[in-house]
Each structure stands twice: as structure tokens, then as C-alpha cells.
Design a protein around this motif. Structure first.
Motif, PDB file in Angstrom:
ATOM      1  N   GLU A  45       0.836  -1.204   0.000  1.00  0.00           N
ATOM      2  CA  GLU A  45       0.000   0.000   0.000  1.00  0.00           C
ATOM      3  C   GLU A  45       0.869   1.252   0.000  1.00  0.00           C
ATOM      4  OE1 GLU A  45      -2.184  -0.659   3.593  1.00  0.00           O
ATOM      5  OE2 GLU A  45      -3.656  -1.960   2.641  1.00  0.00           O
ATOM      6  N   CYS A  46       1.929   1.223   0.789  1.00  0.00           N
ATOM      7  CA  CYS A  46       2.877   2.329   0.850  1.00  0.00           C
ATOM      8  C   CYS A  46       3.451   2.608  -0.537  1.00  0.00           C
ATOM      9  CB  CYS A  46       3.994   1.980   1.838  1.00  0.00           C
ATOM     10  SG  CYS A  46       5.425   3.063   1.776  1.00  0.00           S
ATOM     11  N   LEU A  47       3.857   1.564  -1.225  1.00  0.00           N
ATOM     12  CA  LEU A  47       4.492   1.732  -2.527  1.00  0.00           C
ATOM     13  C   LEU A  47       3.528   2.291  -3.570  1.00  0.00           C
ATOM     14  CD1 LEU A  47       7.048   1.558  -4.118  1.00  0.00           C
ATOM     15  CD2 LEU A  47       6.583  -0.861  -4.540  1.00  0.00           C
ATOM     16  N   VAL A  48       2.305   1.817  -3.567  1.00  0.00           N
ATOM     17  CA  VAL A  48       1.304   2.346  -4.499  1.00  0.00           C
ATOM     18  C   VAL A  48       1.077   3.829  -4.213  1.00  0.00           C
ATOM     19  CG1 VAL A  48      -1.131   2.249  -5.180  1.00  0.00           C
ATOM     20  CG2 VAL A  48       0.174   0.126  -4.924  1.00  0.00           C
ATOM     21  N   ARG A  49       0.906   4.188  -2.952  1.00  0.00           N
ATOM     22  CA  ARG A  49       0.686   5.584  -2.561  1.00  0.00           C
ATOM     23  C   ARG A  49       1.861   6.466  -2.973  1.00  0.00           C
ATOM     24  NH1 ARG A  49       2.841   8.076   1.441  1.00  0.00           N
ATOM     25  NH2 ARG A  49       3.309   6.204   2.661  1.00  0.00           N
ATOM     26  N   GLU A  50       3.069   6.024  -2.638  1.00  0.00           N
ATOM     27  CA  GLU A  50       4.256   6.819  -2.939  1.00  0.00           C
ATOM     28  C   GLU A  50       4.463   7.002  -4.446  1.00  0.00           C
ATOM     29  OE1 GLU A  50       6.454   8.535  -1.210  1.00  0.00           O
ATOM     30  OE2 GLU A  50       5.871   8.032   0.831  1.00  0.00           O
ATOM     31  N   CYS A  51       4.206   5.958  -5.228  1.00  0.00           N
ATOM     32  CA  CYS A  51       4.370   6.080  -6.683  1.00  0.00           C
ATOM     33  C   CYS A  51       3.372   7.067  -7.273  1.00  0.00           C
ATOM     34  CB  CYS A  51       4.250   4.711  -7.358  1.00  0.00           C
ATOM     35  SG  CYS A  51       5.743   3.723  -7.178  1.00  0.00           S
ATOM     36  N   ILE A  52       2.142   7.059  -6.775  1.00  0.00           N
ATOM     37  CA  ILE A  52       1.156   8.042  -7.242  1.00  0.00           C
ATOM     38  C   ILE A  52       1.622   9.446  -6.876  1.00  0.00           C
ATOM     39  CG2 ILE A  52      -1.184   8.931  -6.924  1.00  0.00           C
ATOM     40  CD1 ILE A  52      -2.047   5.955  -6.508  1.00  0.00           C
ATOM     41  N   GLU A  53       2.045   9.622  -5.619  1.00  0.00           N
ATOM     42  CA  GLU A  53       2.471  10.948  -5.164  1.00  0.00           C
ATOM     43  C   GLU A  53       3.647  11.486  -5.971  1.00  0.00           C
ATOM     44  OE1 GLU A  53       1.189  10.372  -0.456  1.00  0.00           O
ATOM     45  OE2 GLU A  53       3.309  10.594  -0.974  1.00  0.00           O
ATOM     46  N   GLU A  54       4.645  10.645  -6.207  1.00  0.00           N
ATOM     47  CA  GLU A  54       5.886  11.105  -6.826  1.00  0.00           C
ATOM     48  C   GLU A  54       5.899  11.077  -8.350  1.00  0.00           C
ATOM     49  OE1 GLU A  54       8.779   9.721  -3.147  1.00  0.00           O
ATOM     50  OE2 GLU A  54       9.019   8.774  -5.096  1.00  0.00           O
ATOM     51  N   THR A  55       5.130  10.161  -8.945  1.00  0.00           N
ATOM     52  CA  THR A  55       5.193  10.002 -10.404  1.00  0.00           C
ATOM     53  C   THR A  55       3.850  10.147 -11.106  1.00  0.00           C
ATOM     54  OG1 THR A  55       4.814   7.603 -10.468  1.00  0.00           O
ATOM     55  CG2 THR A  55       7.094   8.351 -10.108  1.00  0.00           C
ATOM     56  N   GLY A  56       2.760   9.993 -10.373  1.00  0.00           N
ATOM     57  CA  GLY A  56       1.441  10.007 -10.997  1.00  0.00           C
ATOM     58  C   GLY A  56       1.020   8.655 -11.537  1.00  0.00           C
ATOM     59  N   PHE A  57       1.890   7.652 -11.451  1.00  0.00           N
ATOM     60  CA  PHE A  57       1.550   6.324 -11.953  1.00  0.00           C
ATOM     61  C   PHE A  57       0.955   5.451 -10.846  1.00  0.00           C
ATOM     62  CE2 PHE A  57       4.855   7.334 -15.172  1.00  0.00           C
ATOM     63  CZ  PHE A  57       4.057   7.186 -16.301  1.00  0.00           C
ATOM     64  N   VAL A  58      -0.175   4.835 -11.154  1.00  0.00           N
ATOM     65  CA  VAL A  58      -0.734   3.802 -10.295  1.00  0.00           C
ATOM     66  C   VAL A  58      -0.048   2.515 -10.716  1.00  0.00           C
ATOM     67  CG1 VAL A  58      -2.812   2.545  -9.616  1.00  0.00           C
ATOM     68  CG2 VAL A  58      -2.948   5.000 -10.158  1.00  0.00           C
ATOM     69  N   ILE A  59       0.519   1.796  -9.751  1.00  0.00           N
ATOM     70  CA  ILE A  59       1.248   0.574 -10.105  1.00  0.00           C
ATOM     71  C   ILE A  59       0.624  -0.642  -9.446  1.00  0.00           C
ATOM     72  CG2 ILE A  59       3.408   1.841 -10.373  1.00  0.00           C
ATOM     73  CD1 ILE A  59       4.303   0.297  -7.754  1.00  0.00           C
ATOM     74  N   GLU A  60       0.938  -1.783 -10.030  1.00  0.00           N
ATOM     75  CA  GLU A  60       0.656  -3.073  -9.408  1.00  0.00           C
ATOM     76  C   GLU A  60       1.984  -3.563  -8.845  1.00  0.00           C
ATOM     77  OE1 GLU A  60      -1.036  -7.530 -10.475  1.00  0.00           O
ATOM     78  OE2 GLU A  60      -0.899  -6.027 -12.067  1.00  0.00           O
ATOM     79  N   VAL A  61       1.981  -3.850  -7.549  1.00  0.00           N
ATOM     80  CA  VAL A  61       3.200  -4.296  -6.891  1.00  0.00           C
ATOM     81  C   VAL A  61       3.372  -5.789  -7.135  1.00  0.00           C
ATOM     82  CG1 VAL A  61       4.421  -4.481  -4.689  1.00  0.00           C
ATOM     83  CG2 VAL A  61       2.959  -2.498  -5.135  1.00  0.00           C
ATOM     84  N   LYS A  62       4.538  -6.149  -7.634  1.00  0.00           N
ATOM     85  CA  LYS A  62       4.862  -7.546  -7.931  1.00  0.00           C
ATOM     86  C   LYS A  62       5.791  -8.091  -6.855  1.00  0.00           C
ATOM     87  CE  LYS A  62       2.649  -7.811 -11.861  1.00  0.00           C
ATOM     88  NZ  LYS A  62       1.625  -8.768 -12.132  1.00  0.00           N
ATOM     89  N   LYS A  84       9.387  -5.206  -7.668  1.00  0.00           N
ATOM     90  CA  LYS A  84       9.111  -4.996  -9.092  1.00  0.00           C
ATOM     91  C   LYS A  84       7.727  -4.370  -9.160  1.00  0.00           C
ATOM     92  CE  LYS A  84       8.849  -7.444 -13.516  1.00  0.00           C
ATOM     93  NZ  LYS A  84       7.867  -6.551 -14.057  1.00  0.00           N
ATOM     94  N   GLY A  85       7.562  -3.393 -10.042  1.00  0.00           N
ATOM     95  CA  GLY A  85       6.262  -2.742 -10.203  1.00  0.00           C
ATOM     96  C   GLY A  85       5.872  -2.665 -11.661  1.00  0.00           C
ATOM     97  N   ASP A  86       4.582  -2.806 -11.930  1.00  0.00           N
ATOM     98  CA  ASP A  86       4.042  -2.655 -13.278  1.00  0.00           C
ATOM     99  C   ASP A  86       3.043  -1.506 -13.276  1.00  0.00           C
ATOM    100  OD1 ASP A  86       5.488  -4.809 -14.271  1.00  0.00           O
ATOM    101  OD2 ASP A  86       3.823  -6.225 -14.079  1.00  0.00           O
ATOM    102  N   ILE A  87       3.124  -0.647 -14.265  1.00  0.00           N
ATOM    103  CA  ILE A  87       2.210   0.489 -14.363  1.00  0.00           C
ATOM    104  C   ILE A  87       0.828   0.013 -14.795  1.00  0.00           C
ATOM    105  CG2 ILE A  87       1.697   2.608 -15.651  1.00  0.00           C
ATOM    106  CD1 ILE A  87       4.735   3.119 -15.694  1.00  0.00           C
ATOM    107  N   VAL A  88      -0.187   0.483 -14.074  1.00  0.00           N
ATOM    108  CA  VAL A  88      -1.579   0.165 -14.385  1.00  0.00           C
ATOM    109  C   VAL A  88      -2.199   1.310 -15.181  1.00  0.00           C
ATOM    110  CG1 VAL A  88      -3.859  -0.304 -13.399  1.00  0.00           C
ATOM    111  CG2 VAL A  88      -1.814  -1.274 -12.331  1.00  0.00           C
TER     112      VAL A  88
END
Length: 142
Positions: A45-62, A84-88
Motif C-alpha cells: 500500500e505504501c508503494l502504491v501511494r508513494e508512486c502516485i504521489e511522486e510520479t502520478g503512476f498507479v502501479i501493481e506491486v509484484k 518490481k512494479g508494473d504500471i496500471v
């Protein structure tokens, strides 16, 4: 000493690595997107939140790729979990770090010469790209 967990994403698309671009008194440098875990928050959850905040990308955490420790701050023992993350999909960056200029896609064939930190991570990522995965626990790398 305080222990601080951090989640980071290794996101590769079209032979490029997604990074956050920052600047300090030494110049421009890059970090993997991600950041500090909040109390009661799962690492994913932390990683999804941080990626949205910093990059605007919603990711799927692998899968979890690496664990790294860091003692750069005097009173903080940081433990970084690199997934590993994949952009959604793309939304819009909402809360960039105070010295963050934005995000960038680094060409994988230039990763060894890029100002990506920690420095030793460059070699680990380059090896991962060609299929040579390092052990999961990296210890303290610079």
C-alpha cells in the motif's frame, strides 16, 4: 535509533527505468520511486501511494526483489524493500518530495553511468536486466 521502513519500485518499460529526478547542492541525481511506510500501512500500500504521489503512476506491486539497509542519517536505520512494479495507469503526481524536480525514464543501456543512488544499485539493476538476480538481502550498499 529509530527504524524506518521504506518501499521502492523497480519499474521497467520499453527498455527504460522509471526514476524520480532530484536536485541538491551537489547537482541532479535519481532515485527509485517510493518512500516511507506509515504506521498501520502495508508495504505494498505504501508503494502504491508513494508512486502516485511522486510520479502520478498507479502501479501493481509484484515480487520483492531486494532488501537494503541504510545508515545515512545519524538517528535513523532505514530498511528499504525494493519491489518490481508494473504500471496500471497514469493519474497525476500529487505530492513530490521537497527537492524533487519530477520523474524521468532512464535508458537501461546507460544505467551504469547515470547518477542513480545508491551507486551500487546501478550494477545490481544492470545484472537483473540481463537475468542475473542478486541475492535478495543486499545489506548496506552505497
Amino acid at each position: 535509533m529509530k527504524i524506518r521502513n521504506s518501499a521502492k519500485a523497480l519499474i521497467i518499460q520499453h527498455n527504460k527505468l522509471l526514476v524520480t529526478k532530484l536536485q541538491d547542492e551537489s547537482g541532479i541525481f535519481y532515485l527509485l520511486p517510493g518512500g516511507g511506510q506509515e504506521a498501520g500501512e502495508k508495504l505494498q500500500e505504501c508503494l502504491v501511494r508513494e508512486c502516485i504521489e511522486e510520479t502520478g503512476f498507479v502501479i501493481e506491486v509484484k515480487e520483492l526483489l531486494f532488501v537494503r539497509e541504510c545508515f545515512a542519517d545519524k538517528d535513523i536505520h532505514r530498511v528499504e524493500f525494493i519491489f518490481k512494479g508494473d504500471i496500471v495507469r497514469y493519474t497525476e503526481a500529487t505530492v513530490m518530495d521537497h527537492n524533487q524536480l519530477g520523474m524521468e525514464w532512464l535508458e537501461l543501456d546507460t544505467i551504469l553511468g547515470a547518477p542513480l543512488y545508491p551507486r551500487e544499485l546501478r550494477t545490481i539493476i544492470a545484472a537483473y536486466i540481463i537475468g542475473h538476480k542478486a541475492q535478495i538481502y543486499l545489506g548496506e550498499i552505497q
